[in-house]
Write a protein that holds these residues in place. Structure first.
Motif: not given
Length: 213
Positions: A101-110, A179-189
């Motif tokens: 997580s969070p990528f795994q849960d994001f992929a499951l959501l999609v 929310g978690d995957i979007i935060k993950e991307v923002i903090t990685s920028v």
């Protein structure tokens, strides 16, 4: 909209296993849609970064590379999951951690959103003892670890698989995953105008989601 649907679902149903409300499906669909909208807006914001190659900082150069590769991925109709993988990989300098997580849960959501939108006729198998068993799509077994599903019905019970994901727990999980995957991307920028812009527009709203508090 996803957050509001999740809140309504929890208020109406009162427990995680109830499937009396359609709001969880609303939450799932709009949570997934939010991740898609964010990625489109991320690419659009990236277009506003400085363009003079001679004066680009290393951070700005990474953002430009992301923008160019993203546009190619968009032109070739790349998947939403691939776009997030690209963003996280380029911004962190490491492959996206797809198995956690969070990528795994994001992929499951999609995957769940796609299964709902492109729903196929449920299969029913009957054995020699005349026991009827519903054959659910693969996403149901994938979601088993998340604790979001309603109880699997007993034999000879014909229940749509959609009911299994129509729970308050699924609604809250969907909002949290988005929310978690979007935060993950923002903090990685990398530190840049893009990072500041994304933080300003999104982080307060993501931290104010009512259903995941």
């Amino acid at each position: 909209m996803a957050d509001e649907a999740a809140v309504r679902s929890t208020a109406e149903c009162g427990n995680n296993e109830s499937t009396r409300s359609h709001d969880p499906i609303v939450a799932v669909v709009f949570a997934a849609a939010a991740t898609e909208a964010f990625m489109c807006e991320l690419a659009a914001f990236a277009e506003f970064n400085p363009r003079n190659a001679a004066t680009l900082s290393p951070q700005e150069s990474t953002i430009h590379q992301f923008r160019d590769i993203y546009n190619e991925l968009e032109s070739s109709k790349g998947s939403l999951v691939a776009k997030y993988s690209l963003a996280l990989g380029m911004f962190t300098g490491q492959p996206a951690k797809k198995g956690t997580s969070p990528f795994q849960d994001f992929a499951l959501l999609v995957d769940l959103r796609n299964s709902l939108i492109h729903s196929k006729l449920s299969r029913i198998e009957i054995d020699k003892a005349c026991t009827a068993t519903m054959q659910f799509p693969k996403i149901i077994s994938k979601l088993a670890r998340t604790g979001t599903l309603a109880p699997i019905p007993p034999e000879n019970t014909l229940t749509s698989w959609v009911q299994l994901v129509s729970t308050p727990a699924a609604a809250v999980w969907a909002v949290r995953s988005a929310g978690d995957i979007i935060k993950e991307v923002i903090t990685s920028v990398p530190k840049s105008i893009l990072h500041d812009t994304l933080s300003f527009h999104y982080m307060h709203k993501l931290n104010s989601l009512k259903s995941v508090r």
